[in-house]
Design a protein around this motif. Structure first.
Motif, PDB file in Angstrom:
ATOM      1  N   ALA A  43       0.862  -1.205   0.206  1.00 27.32           N
ATOM      2  CA  ALA A  43       0.070   0.118   0.083  1.00 27.32           C
ATOM      3  C   ALA A  43       1.072   1.104   0.070  1.00 27.32           C
ATOM      4  CB  ALA A  43      -0.839  -0.137   1.071  1.00 27.32           C
ATOM      5  N   GLU A  44       0.229   2.228  -0.299  1.00 28.94           N
ATOM      6  CA  GLU A  44       1.161   3.766  -0.382  1.00 28.94           C
ATOM      7  C   GLU A  44      -0.034   4.735   0.518  1.00 28.94           C
ATOM      8  OE1 GLU A  44       2.135   5.064  -4.074  1.00 28.94           O
ATOM      9  OE2 GLU A  44       2.510   3.039  -4.889  1.00 28.94           O
ATOM     10  N   ALA A  45       0.583   5.780   1.049  1.00 25.66           N
ATOM     11  CA  ALA A  45      -0.216   6.714   1.779  1.00 25.66           C
ATOM     12  C   ALA A  45       0.172   8.224   1.447  1.00 25.66           C
ATOM     13  CB  ALA A  45      -0.351   6.511   3.351  1.00 25.66           C
ATOM     14  N   ALA A  46      -0.202   8.964   1.615  1.00 24.49           N
ATOM     15  CA  ALA A  46       0.184  10.311   0.982  1.00 24.49           C
ATOM     16  C   ALA A  46       0.445  11.253   2.271  1.00 24.49           C
ATOM     17  CB  ALA A  46      -0.812  11.195   0.381  1.00 24.49           C
ATOM     18  N   ASP A  47       0.172  10.822   3.672  1.00 28.96           N
ATOM     19  CA  ASP A  47       0.369  11.765   4.762  1.00 28.96           C
ATOM     20  C   ASP A  47      -0.124  10.649   5.897  1.00 28.96           C
ATOM     21  OD1 ASP A  47      -2.189  12.170   5.977  1.00 28.96           O
ATOM     22  OD2 ASP A  47      -2.564  13.666   4.345  1.00 28.96           O
ATOM     23  N   GLY A  48       0.171  11.180   7.069  1.00 30.06           N
ATOM     24  CA  GLY A  48       0.028  10.477   8.399  1.00 30.06           C
ATOM     25  C   GLY A  48      -1.350   9.978   8.602  1.00 30.06           C
ATOM     26  N   MET A  72      -0.884  15.629   8.780  1.00 27.74           N
ATOM     27  CA  MET A  72      -0.200  15.130   9.973  1.00 27.74           C
ATOM     28  C   MET A  72       1.413  14.481   9.706  1.00 27.74           C
ATOM     29  SD  MET A  72      -0.902  11.376  12.100  1.00 27.74           S
ATOM     30  CE  MET A  72      -2.709  12.109  12.790  1.00 27.74           C
ATOM     31  N   ASN A  73       2.459  15.070  10.303  1.00 26.07           N
ATOM     32  CA  ASN A  73       3.756  14.692   9.770  1.00 26.07           C
ATOM     33  C   ASN A  73       4.114  13.393  10.263  1.00 26.07           C
ATOM     34  OD1 ASN A  73       4.488  14.850  12.751  1.00 26.07           O
ATOM     35  ND2 ASN A  73       4.879  16.972  12.694  1.00 26.07           N
ATOM     36  N   GLY A  74       5.237  12.928   9.907  1.00 23.67           N
ATOM     37  CA  GLY A  74       5.679  11.378  10.112  1.00 23.67           C
ATOM     38  C   GLY A  74       5.929  11.112  11.741  1.00 23.67           C
ATOM     39  N   ILE A  75       6.256  12.171  12.454  1.00 28.39           N
ATOM     40  CA  ILE A  75       6.547  11.860  13.747  1.00 28.39           C
ATOM     41  C   ILE A  75       5.342  11.624  14.508  1.00 28.39           C
ATOM     42  CG2 ILE A  75       7.434  13.080  15.973  1.00 28.39           C
ATOM     43  CD1 ILE A  75       9.237  14.905  13.942  1.00 28.39           C
ATOM     44  N   GLU A  76       4.357  12.348  14.387  1.00 25.34           N
ATOM     45  CA  GLU A  76       3.070  11.998  15.103  1.00 25.34           C
ATOM     46  C   GLU A  76       2.459  10.665  14.544  1.00 25.34           C
ATOM     47  OE1 GLU A  76       0.109  12.236  17.813  1.00 25.34           O
ATOM     48  OE2 GLU A  76       2.113  13.243  17.760  1.00 25.34           O
ATOM     49  N   ALA A  77       2.399  10.650  13.203  1.00 23.18           N
ATOM     50  CA  ALA A  77       2.104   9.326  12.587  1.00 23.18           C
ATOM     51  C   ALA A  77       2.995   8.076  13.353  1.00 23.18           C
ATOM     52  CB  ALA A  77       2.369   9.330  11.293  1.00 23.18           C
ATOM     53  N   THR A  78       4.231   8.251  13.472  1.00 26.25           N
ATOM     54  CA  THR A  78       4.832   7.204  14.039  1.00 26.25           C
ATOM     55  C   THR A  78       4.595   7.149  15.497  1.00 26.25           C
ATOM     56  OG1 THR A  78       6.693   7.785  12.595  1.00 26.25           O
ATOM     57  CG2 THR A  78       7.249   6.577  14.492  1.00 26.25           C
ATOM     58  N   ARG A  79       4.383   8.075  16.483  1.00 28.96           N
ATOM     59  CA  ARG A  79       4.016   7.896  17.615  1.00 28.96           C
ATOM     60  C   ARG A  79       2.577   7.129  17.781  1.00 28.96           C
ATOM     61  NH1 ARG A  79       4.426  12.755  18.524  1.00 28.96           N
ATOM     62  NH2 ARG A  79       6.433  12.542  19.453  1.00 28.96           N
ATOM     63  N   ARG A  80       1.610   7.494  16.967  1.00 28.22           N
ATOM     64  CA  ARG A  80       0.307   6.772  17.150  1.00 28.22           C
ATOM     65  C   ARG A  80       0.480   5.386  16.472  1.00 28.22           C
ATOM     66  NH1 ARG A  80      -4.064  11.527  15.366  1.00 28.22           N
ATOM     67  NH2 ARG A  80      -3.044  13.064  16.425  1.00 28.22           N
ATOM     68  N   PRO A  87       2.723  -3.325  16.501  1.00 30.21           N
ATOM     69  CA  PRO A  87       2.687  -2.233  15.417  1.00 30.21           C
ATOM     70  C   PRO A  87       3.997  -2.724  14.482  1.00 30.21           C
ATOM     71  CG  PRO A  87       3.861  -1.529  17.385  1.00 30.21           C
ATOM     72  CD  PRO A  87       3.178  -2.888  17.819  1.00 30.21           C
ATOM     73  N   PRO A  88       3.704  -2.301  13.163  1.00 32.08           N
ATOM     74  CA  PRO A  88       4.924  -2.566  12.250  1.00 32.08           C
ATOM     75  C   PRO A  88       5.944  -1.718  12.612  1.00 32.08           C
ATOM     76  CG  PRO A  88       3.112  -1.030  11.183  1.00 32.08           C
ATOM     77  CD  PRO A  88       2.709  -1.355  12.688  1.00 32.08           C
ATOM     78  N   GLU A  89       7.278  -2.019  12.202  1.00 29.82           N
ATOM     79  CA  GLU A  89       8.218  -1.185  12.418  1.00 29.82           C
ATOM     80  C   GLU A  89       8.283  -0.025  11.527  1.00 29.82           C
ATOM     81  OE1 GLU A  89      10.529  -1.597  14.605  1.00 29.82           O
ATOM     82  OE2 GLU A  89      10.195  -3.423  15.321  1.00 29.82           O
ATOM     83  N   VAL A  90       8.876   1.098  11.876  1.00 27.75           N
ATOM     84  CA  VAL A  90       8.896   2.212  11.160  1.00 27.75           C
ATOM     85  C   VAL A  90      10.315   2.839  10.674  1.00 27.75           C
ATOM     86  CG1 VAL A  90       8.263   4.537  10.983  1.00 27.75           C
ATOM     87  CG2 VAL A  90       6.544   3.027  12.138  1.00 27.75           C
ATOM     88  N   VAL A  91      10.531   3.019   9.382  1.00 23.69           N
ATOM     89  CA  VAL A  91      11.941   3.647   9.082  1.00 23.69           C
ATOM     90  C   VAL A  91      11.661   4.943   8.591  1.00 23.69           C
ATOM     91  CG1 VAL A  91      13.808   3.164   7.569  1.00 23.69           C
ATOM     92  CG2 VAL A  91      12.995   1.296   8.679  1.00 23.69           C
ATOM     93  N   VAL A  92      12.150   5.976   9.275  1.00 24.04           N
ATOM     94  CA  VAL A  92      11.635   7.466   8.527  1.00 24.04           C
ATOM     95  C   VAL A  92      12.666   7.734   7.422  1.00 24.04           C
ATOM     96  CG1 VAL A  92      10.708   8.005  10.861  1.00 24.04           C
ATOM     97  CG2 VAL A  92      12.957   8.466  10.438  1.00 24.04           C
ATOM     98  N   LEU A  93      12.097   8.608   6.689  1.00 22.37           N
ATOM     99  CA  LEU A  93      12.589   9.180   5.313  1.00 22.37           C
ATOM    100  C   LEU A  93      12.722  10.721   5.555  1.00 22.37           C
ATOM    101  CD1 LEU A  93      10.539   7.272   2.688  1.00 22.37           C
ATOM    102  CD2 LEU A  93      12.883   6.764   3.213  1.00 22.37           C
ATOM    103  N   LEU A 103      15.490  12.777  15.229  1.00 19.59           N
ATOM    104  CA  LEU A 103      15.893  12.528  16.597  1.00 19.59           C
ATOM    105  C   LEU A 103      14.412  12.264  17.140  1.00 19.59           C
ATOM    106  CD1 LEU A 103      17.765  11.566  19.020  1.00 19.59           C
ATOM    107  CD2 LEU A 103      17.698  14.045  19.624  1.00 19.59           C
ATOM    108  N   ASN A 104      13.391  13.111  17.054  1.00 21.37           N
ATOM    109  CA  ASN A 104      12.189  13.049  17.520  1.00 21.37           C
ATOM    110  C   ASN A 104      11.523  11.857  16.959  1.00 21.37           C
ATOM    111  OD1 ASN A 104      12.512  15.511  19.192  1.00 21.37           O
ATOM    112  ND2 ASN A 104      11.714  16.837  17.525  1.00 21.37           N
ATOM    113  N   ALA A 105      11.760  11.461  15.799  1.00 25.58           N
ATOM    114  CA  ALA A 105      11.340  10.490  15.074  1.00 25.58           C
ATOM    115  C   ALA A 105      11.526   9.174  15.881  1.00 25.58           C
ATOM    116  CB  ALA A 105      11.286  10.307  13.768  1.00 25.58           C
ATOM    117  N   LEU A 106      12.999   9.169  16.038  1.00 25.52           N
ATOM    118  CA  LEU A 106      13.265   7.764  16.728  1.00 25.52           C
ATOM    119  C   LEU A 106      13.015   7.620  18.157  1.00 25.52           C
ATOM    120  CD1 LEU A 106      16.907   8.030  15.583  1.00 25.52           C
ATOM    121  CD2 LEU A 106      15.322   6.779  14.712  1.00 25.52           C
TER     122      LEU A 106
END
Length: 226
Positions: A43-48, A72-80, A87-93, A103-106
């Motif tokens: 799947a693909e998604a255009a935002d968090g 919704m940015n990737g940091i908040e989407a990752t946190r949720r 949950p799946p693992e998240v690798v940020v771009l 660092l906030n995403a990690l």
């Protein structure tokens, strides 16, 4: 309701969700990953904001998550996402490795990050490592990120208190995780089977109340141990 795929459904293929607001980047990543052995972009998604529905519908093991997106940015989407059960693992771009948001995403639960212009082989390797629970970030990168950010007041003592929950053997494994060692390398270093290392890692994550090895490394850095 769609049921999560079992190991028998797709034993060797890592299911990936690609999240990026740039349709060209998203399409390029999806095409590249779909052509790699052992990976399927489901799947693909255009935002968090689109991530929860995509995860519910397609059950990816790994999410490639852009940091800077509208709504919704990737940091908040990752946190949720990482707050969900299993949950799946998240690798940020990110575009720049100096991006302070990495660092906030990690800390939000991402297991690593990739530059968008990384060679395809590096992106494929990171996805496969993330799915296998293996380290993605080197200790050098983790320390550099941490050193760039001001340490919050009390973070050192809080990290020490949390790490005190570990047994002596778990503490040894934790230090090896903080050094970026794989399960096989930890087993060789500490004279354990890989199965025993995996059991220790699971207990460490539970005791420290973190979601992945990168967050273990961040705690070790906060405590002054890495």
């Amino acid at each position: 309701m769609m049921q999560a795929p079992t190991a028998e459904d797709d034993m060797t293929v890592v299911r990936v969700l690609v999240v990026d607001d740039d349709p060209l980047v998203r399409a390029g990543l999806a095409m590249m990953l779909d052509g790699a052995k052992g990976i399927s972009v489901v799947a693909e998604a255009a935002d968090g904001e689109e991530v929860p529905d995509a995860v519910n519908a397609h059950w990816p093991e790994v999410v490639l998550m852009d940091i800077r997106m509208p709504r919704m940015n990737g940091i908040e989407a990752t946190r949720r996402l990482r707050a969900r059960p299993n949950p799946p693992e998240v690798v940020v771009l990110t575009t720049f490795d100096s991006d302070d948001n990495v660092l906030n995403a990690l800390r939000a639960g991402a297991c690593g990050f990739l530059l968008k212009d990384s060679p395809p082989v590096d992106i494929v390797t990171a996805v496969l490592k993330a799915a296998a629970g293996e380290p993605i970030l080197s200790p050098t990168i983790t320390r550099r990120l941490m050193d760039r950010a001001a340490t919050a007041a009390g973070a050192h003592e809080r990290a020490r208190q949390v790490l005190a929950r570990l047994s002596p053997r778990e503490h040894d494994v934790m230090l090896a995780i903080a050094r970026g060692r794989s399960n096989a390398e930890i087993g060789a270093d500490l004279f354990m089977s890989v199965a025993t290392v995996k059991a220790h890692v699971t207990r460490i994550l539970t005791k420290l109340e973190v979601g992945n090895r990168t967050q273990v490394a961040l705690l070790a850095h906060d405590a002054g141990l890495a």
